[in-house]
Design a protein around this motif. Structure first.
Motif, mmCIF file in Angstrom:
data_model
loop_
_atom_site.group_PDB
_atom_site.id
_atom_site.type_symbol
_atom_site.label_atom_id
_atom_site.label_comp_id
_atom_site.label_asym_id
_atom_site.label_seq_id
_atom_site.Cartn_x
_atom_site.Cartn_y
_atom_site.Cartn_z
ATOM 1 N N ILE A 1 123.253 -18.801 69.379
ATOM 2 C CA ILE A 1 121.922 -18.584 68.805
ATOM 3 C C ILE A 1 121.649 -17.097 68.622
ATOM 4 O O ILE A 1 121.048 -16.682 67.635
ATOM 5 C CB ILE A 1 120.834 -19.226 69.698
ATOM 6 N N GLY A 2 122.069 -16.267 69.584
ATOM 7 C CA GLY A 2 121.867 -14.833 69.418
ATOM 8 C C GLY A 2 122.073 -14.094 70.720
ATOM 9 O O GLY A 2 122.291 -14.698 71.775
ATOM 10 N N ILE B 1 113.698 -19.963 70.244
ATOM 11 C CA ILE B 1 113.729 -19.773 71.691
ATOM 12 C C ILE B 1 113.002 -18.467 72.011
ATOM 13 O O ILE B 1 113.205 -17.459 71.332
ATOM 14 C CB ILE B 1 115.165 -19.804 72.265
ATOM 15 N N VAL B 2 112.104 -18.525 72.990
ATOM 16 C CA VAL B 2 111.277 -17.379 73.369
ATOM 17 C C VAL B 2 111.652 -16.987 74.795
ATOM 18 O O VAL B 2 111.597 -17.821 75.706
ATOM 19 C CB VAL B 2 109.776 -17.725 73.308
ATOM 20 N N PHE C 1 111.810 -11.329 73.525
ATOM 21 C CA PHE C 1 112.417 -11.559 72.212
ATOM 22 C C PHE C 1 112.296 -13.020 71.810
ATOM 23 O O PHE C 1 112.073 -13.899 72.646
ATOM 24 C CB PHE C 1 113.884 -11.111 72.182
ATOM 25 N N VAL C 2 112.395 -13.235 70.497
ATOM 26 C CA VAL C 2 112.311 -14.578 69.910
ATOM 27 C C VAL C 2 113.499 -14.738 68.979
ATOM 28 O O VAL C 2 113.746 -13.875 68.135
ATOM 29 C CB VAL C 2 111.000 -14.747 69.107
ATOM 30 N N LEU C 3 114.248 -15.833 69.131
ATOM 31 C CA LEU C 3 115.395 -16.109 68.253
ATOM 32 C C LEU C 3 115.171 -17.451 67.573
ATOM 33 O O LEU C 3 114.893 -18.461 68.236
ATOM 34 C CB LEU C 3 116.690 -16.185 69.070
ATOM 35 N N ALA C 4 115.288 -17.480 66.248
ATOM 36 C CA ALA C 4 115.156 -18.743 65.523
ATOM 37 C C ALA C 4 116.337 -19.652 65.849
ATOM 38 O O ALA C 4 117.479 -19.192 65.932
ATOM 39 C CB ALA C 4 115.089 -18.477 64.022
ATOM 40 N N ILE C 5 116.055 -20.928 66.059
ATOM 41 C CA ILE C 5 117.115 -21.921 66.254
ATOM 42 C C ILE C 5 117.334 -22.604 64.912
ATOM 43 O O ILE C 5 116.413 -23.224 64.375
ATOM 44 C CB ILE C 5 116.711 -22.962 67.320
#
Length: 264
Positions: A99-100, A81-82, A109-113
């Motif tokens: 997710i974060g 998710i960006v 920010f970018v969080l890996a799913i």
């Protein structure tokens, strides 16, 4: 509710070669989450709102919406998710999985799913809990005294899900020596290559190759190319690889001549 104002934008995320973070390329996909959401202050009553938007009171708001995921996105891509900007702090849940969290509305920010969280079909639910309250001691920026600027809250910039190949360049850092007019310039690209469940089946003696090409952005012509660095696929982790490109005396950027190079 009373006294709650939203400044609604609701525009779709920009696409193409100049799309801020993650330019449009053929190897990855974007699932835009702008548009129609609902919000709640108490978790019980919900009202419609367009995202991106900003609210002008201090407090917590929960935003949520359903979205559709095509089966081929789940089959072929690793997802993240960006968020370009959510103020001030937020927690993101997808299908009730945490997710974060992120603090600071001025930083993207970018969080890996993780795998298996997105489901094929239109019943995926994203929930973003946002709190724009600042403190005198622990937030950046700090809480303003009376008469300072207003801190708007909300998901006020683009938000989307990015699908990348399961073996992909996660990050790249470009370094080069200071400018020396009319001299060739050696540019180093340090790339982090991450594996997120790619199940790469290489035969004995086979390797992957990493190569960097530089293009003049306006003309599109190639101006330099690195050698090929070979590496074995990193299984479910990331590795660093390097490529070096010699650029003939490069055109330098200035406001009058905004020359740019594209690195692939």
């Amino acid at each position: 509710g009373p006294g709650i104002r939203f400044f609604q934008n609701g525009q779709a995320t920009r696409t193409g070669a100049d799309a801020a973070m993650f330019a449009g390329v053929s190897t990855r996909v974007k699932l835009d989450l702008s548009g129609s959401w609902e919000y709640s202050l108490d978790g019980k009553s919900w009202s419609a709102v367009a995202i991106p938007s900003a609210y002008d009171f201090t407090g917590k708001v929960v935003f949520q919406r359903k979205f559709d995921v095509k089966p081929e996105m789940i089959d072929n891509y690793a997802s993240s998710i960006v968020a370009y900007g959510i103020n001030y702090q937020c927690e993101i849940f997808i299908n009730d999985n945490f997710i974060g969290r992120h603090m600071g509305g001025y930083s993207s920010f970018v969080l890996a799913i993780p795998a298996n969280i997105l489901q094929a079909g239109n019943e995926n639910l994203i929930r973003v809990s946002v709190d724009n309250e600042l403190t005198p001691a622990t937030t950046l920026p700090l809480r303003q005294p009376v008469g300072g600027w207003r801190t708007y809250g909300g998901i006020f910039r683009d938000l989307y899900i990015l699908g990348t190949p399961r073996l992909a360049v996660e990050d790249a850092e470009v370094t080069y020596p200071p400018s020396d007019p009319n001299r060739n310039r050696k540019v180093s690209v340090h790339a982090e290559i991450a594996d997120r469940g790619s199940e790469n089946k290489l035969s004995p003696g086979e390797y992957y190759g990493f190569q960097v090409e530089a293009y003049d952005k306006l003309s599109g012509e190639m101006t330099g190319r690195s050698g090929i660095t070979t590496f074995a696929p990193p299984s479910n982790k990331s590795i660093m690889v390097n490529g070096e490109v010699i650029l003939p005396p490069p055109k330098l950027w200035s406001p009058e001549t905004p020359d740019l190079y594209v690195f692939k």
